[in-house]
Design a protein around this motif. Structure first.
Motif, PDB file in Angstrom:
ATOM      1  N   GLN A 182      -0.386   4.921  -3.857  1.00 35.69           N
ATOM      2  CA  GLN A 182       0.760   5.132  -5.466  1.00 35.69           C
ATOM      3  C   GLN A 182       1.190   7.067  -4.247  1.00 35.69           C
ATOM      4  N   ARG A 183       1.059   7.421  -4.317  1.00 36.42           N
ATOM      5  CA  ARG A 183       1.438   8.980  -3.831  1.00 36.42           C
ATOM      6  C   ARG A 183       1.676   8.818  -2.133  1.00 36.42           C
ATOM      7  N   PHE A 184       0.689   7.715  -1.354  1.00 34.38           N
ATOM      8  CA  PHE A 184       1.596   7.580  -0.228  1.00 34.38           C
ATOM      9  C   PHE A 184       2.534   6.970  -0.407  1.00 34.38           C
ATOM     10  N   ALA A 185       2.704   5.996  -0.672  1.00 36.61           N
ATOM     11  CA  ALA A 185       4.059   5.215  -0.568  1.00 36.61           C
ATOM     12  C   ALA A 185       4.944   5.654  -1.480  1.00 36.61           C
ATOM     13  N   GLU A 186       5.194   6.501  -2.628  1.00 38.25           N
ATOM     14  CA  GLU A 186       6.125   7.601  -2.900  1.00 38.25           C
ATOM     15  C   GLU A 186       7.091   7.636  -2.144  1.00 38.25           C
ATOM     16  N   SER A 187       5.741   8.709  -1.085  1.00 34.39           N
ATOM     17  CA  SER A 187       6.155   9.663  -0.184  1.00 34.39           C
ATOM     18  C   SER A 187       6.658   9.084   0.843  1.00 34.39           C
ATOM     19  N   LEU A 188       7.334   8.501   1.076  1.00 38.03           N
ATOM     20  CA  LEU A 188       7.420   7.008   1.693  1.00 38.03           C
ATOM     21  C   LEU A 188       9.312   7.380   1.352  1.00 38.03           C
ATOM     22  N   ILE A 189       9.682   7.263   0.316  1.00 37.41           N
ATOM     23  CA  ILE A 189      10.875   7.415   0.281  1.00 37.41           C
ATOM     24  C   ILE A 189      11.926   7.843   0.457  1.00 37.41           C
ATOM     25  N   GLY A 190      12.663   6.903   1.068  1.00 35.60           N
ATOM     26  CA  GLY A 190      14.087   7.747   1.806  1.00 35.60           C
ATOM     27  C   GLY A 190      14.110   8.487   2.893  1.00 35.60           C
ATOM     28  N   LYS A 191      12.418   7.216   3.605  1.00 35.72           N
ATOM     29  CA  LYS A 191      12.276   8.389   5.071  1.00 35.72           C
ATOM     30  C   LYS A 191      12.588   6.280   6.150  1.00 35.72           C
ATOM     31  N   GLU A 192      12.447   6.658   7.043  1.00 26.71           N
ATOM     32  CA  GLU A 192      12.830   5.267   8.134  1.00 26.71           C
ATOM     33  C   GLU A 192      11.417   4.986   8.343  1.00 26.71           C
ATOM     34  N   VAL A 193      10.966   3.559   8.513  1.00 24.77           N
ATOM     35  CA  VAL A 193       9.698   3.085   9.053  1.00 24.77           C
ATOM     36  C   VAL A 193       9.981   1.460  10.046  1.00 24.77           C
ATOM     37  N   ASP A 194       9.230   1.634  10.626  1.00 25.69           N
ATOM     38  CA  ASP A 194       9.256   0.217  11.067  1.00 25.69           C
ATOM     39  C   ASP A 194       8.441  -0.923  10.298  1.00 25.69           C
ATOM     40  N   VAL A 195       9.710  -2.245  10.468  1.00 21.00           N
ATOM     41  CA  VAL A 195       8.584  -2.886   9.433  1.00 21.00           C
ATOM     42  C   VAL A 195       8.610  -4.248  10.701  1.00 21.00           C
ATOM     43  N   LEU A 196       7.785  -5.188  10.499  1.00 19.12           N
ATOM     44  CA  LEU A 196       7.504  -6.043  10.894  1.00 19.12           C
ATOM     45  C   LEU A 196       8.080  -7.328   9.666  1.00 19.12           C
ATOM     46  N   VAL A 197       8.968  -8.373   9.927  1.00 20.73           N
ATOM     47  CA  VAL A 197       9.607  -9.095   8.925  1.00 20.73           C
ATOM     48  C   VAL A 197       8.665 -10.651   9.011  1.00 20.73           C
ATOM     49  N   GLU A 198       8.293 -11.090   7.577  1.00 24.54           N
ATOM     50  CA  GLU A 198       7.098 -11.944   8.014  1.00 24.54           C
ATOM     51  C   GLU A 198       7.591 -13.075   7.492  1.00 24.54           C
ATOM     52  N   GLY A 199       8.837 -12.852   7.103  1.00 28.55           N
ATOM     53  CA  GLY A 199       9.275 -14.174   6.268  1.00 28.55           C
ATOM     54  C   GLY A 199       9.830 -13.799   4.998  1.00 28.55           C
ATOM     55  N   TYR A 200       9.025 -15.229   4.044  1.00 26.75           N
ATOM     56  CA  TYR A 200       9.500 -15.348   2.607  1.00 26.75           C
ATOM     57  C   TYR A 200       8.264 -15.588   1.819  1.00 26.75           C
ATOM     58  N   ASP A 201       8.133 -14.642   0.456  1.00 24.31           N
ATOM     59  CA  ASP A 201       6.537 -14.758  -0.209  1.00 24.31           C
ATOM     60  C   ASP A 201       6.564 -16.109  -0.665  1.00 24.31           C
ATOM     61  N   HIS A 202       6.005 -16.194  -2.425  1.00 19.58           N
ATOM     62  CA  HIS A 202       6.380 -17.591  -2.888  1.00 19.58           C
ATOM     63  C   HIS A 202       7.255 -17.909  -3.631  1.00 19.58           C
ATOM     64  N   ASP A 203       8.186 -16.411  -4.307  1.00 20.14           N
ATOM     65  CA  ASP A 203       8.586 -16.021  -4.625  1.00 20.14           C
ATOM     66  C   ASP A 203      10.548 -16.485  -3.950  1.00 20.14           C
ATOM     67  N   ASP A 204      10.356 -16.418  -3.462  1.00 17.68           N
ATOM     68  CA  ASP A 204      11.422 -16.025  -2.186  1.00 17.68           C
ATOM     69  C   ASP A 204      11.677 -14.835  -1.781  1.00 17.68           C
ATOM     70  N   ASN A 205      11.738 -13.445  -2.097  1.00 19.06           N
ATOM     71  CA  ASN A 205      11.834 -12.180  -1.623  1.00 19.06           C
ATOM     72  C   ASN A 205      11.334 -12.251  -0.139  1.00 19.06           C
ATOM     73  N   LEU A 206      12.273 -11.805   0.839  1.00 14.52           N
ATOM     74  CA  LEU A 206      11.923 -11.694   2.533  1.00 14.52           C
ATOM     75  C   LEU A 206      11.165 -10.622   1.754  1.00 14.52           C
ATOM     76  N   ILE A 207       9.942 -10.547   2.715  1.00 14.29           N
ATOM     77  CA  ILE A 207       8.577  -9.755   2.912  1.00 14.29           C
ATOM     78  C   ILE A 207       8.493  -9.377   4.003  1.00 14.29           C
ATOM     79  N   GLY A 208       8.104  -8.184   4.659  1.00 17.54           N
ATOM     80  CA  GLY A 208       7.945  -7.641   5.735  1.00 17.54           C
ATOM     81  C   GLY A 208       5.852  -6.543   5.115  1.00 17.54           C
ATOM     82  N   ARG A 209       5.637  -5.450   6.361  1.00 15.31           N
ATOM     83  CA  ARG A 209       4.624  -5.013   6.950  1.00 15.31           C
ATOM     84  C   ARG A 209       5.162  -3.813   7.814  1.00 15.31           C
TER      85      ARG A 209
END
Length: 118
Positions: A42-69
């Motif tokens: 959780q602390r690591f995730a919060e430390s990324l707020i405001g930063k730029e990251v490369d994200v691999l777009v994976e598609g949509y989850d079962h709730d139709d949210n666009l997701i990646g990693r």
């Protein structure tokens, strides 16, 4: 990180040792380890707020949210990135399989929220 409570494995020397740790103690130790790792994640995730990251777009989850990693995350086991489409329509649409530069705008436990910037 994954954690498991110790269990006696038939045919192993450890299974035959006297004075085995009680099952309740094993489970409590596992639970404490997982709890600590969740805080670290959780602390690591919060430390990324405001930063730029490369994200691999994976598609949509079962709730139709666009997701990646991100580059740090393995599919199906690690946190995900919830992607927001470009509100001003100045960027090409997000398509599964693309690697896109995103700005992290929020975190929910270990998952991220991000908006594409390129």
């Amino acid at each position: 990180m994954g954690a498991f409570a110790y269990s006696e494995e038939d045919g192993t020397p450890a299974a035959e040792m006297p004075d085995q740790v009680p099952v309740e103690t094993r489970q409590a130790r596992r639970d404490e380890l997982i709890s600590q790792q969740q805080l670290i994640g959780q602390r690591f995730a919060e430390s990324l707020i405001g930063k730029e990251v490369d994200v691999l777009v994976e598609g949509y989850d079962h709730d139709d949210n666009l997701i990646g990693r991100t580059q740090w995350d393995a599919p199906d086991v690690d946190p995900i990135v919830f992607l927001n489409q470009d509100a001003q329509n100045q960027l090409p649409p997000l398509i599964a399989g693309q690697m896109r530069r995103c700005l992290v705008t929020g975190a929910s436990l270990t998952d991220l929220e991000a908006t594409p910037i390129a």
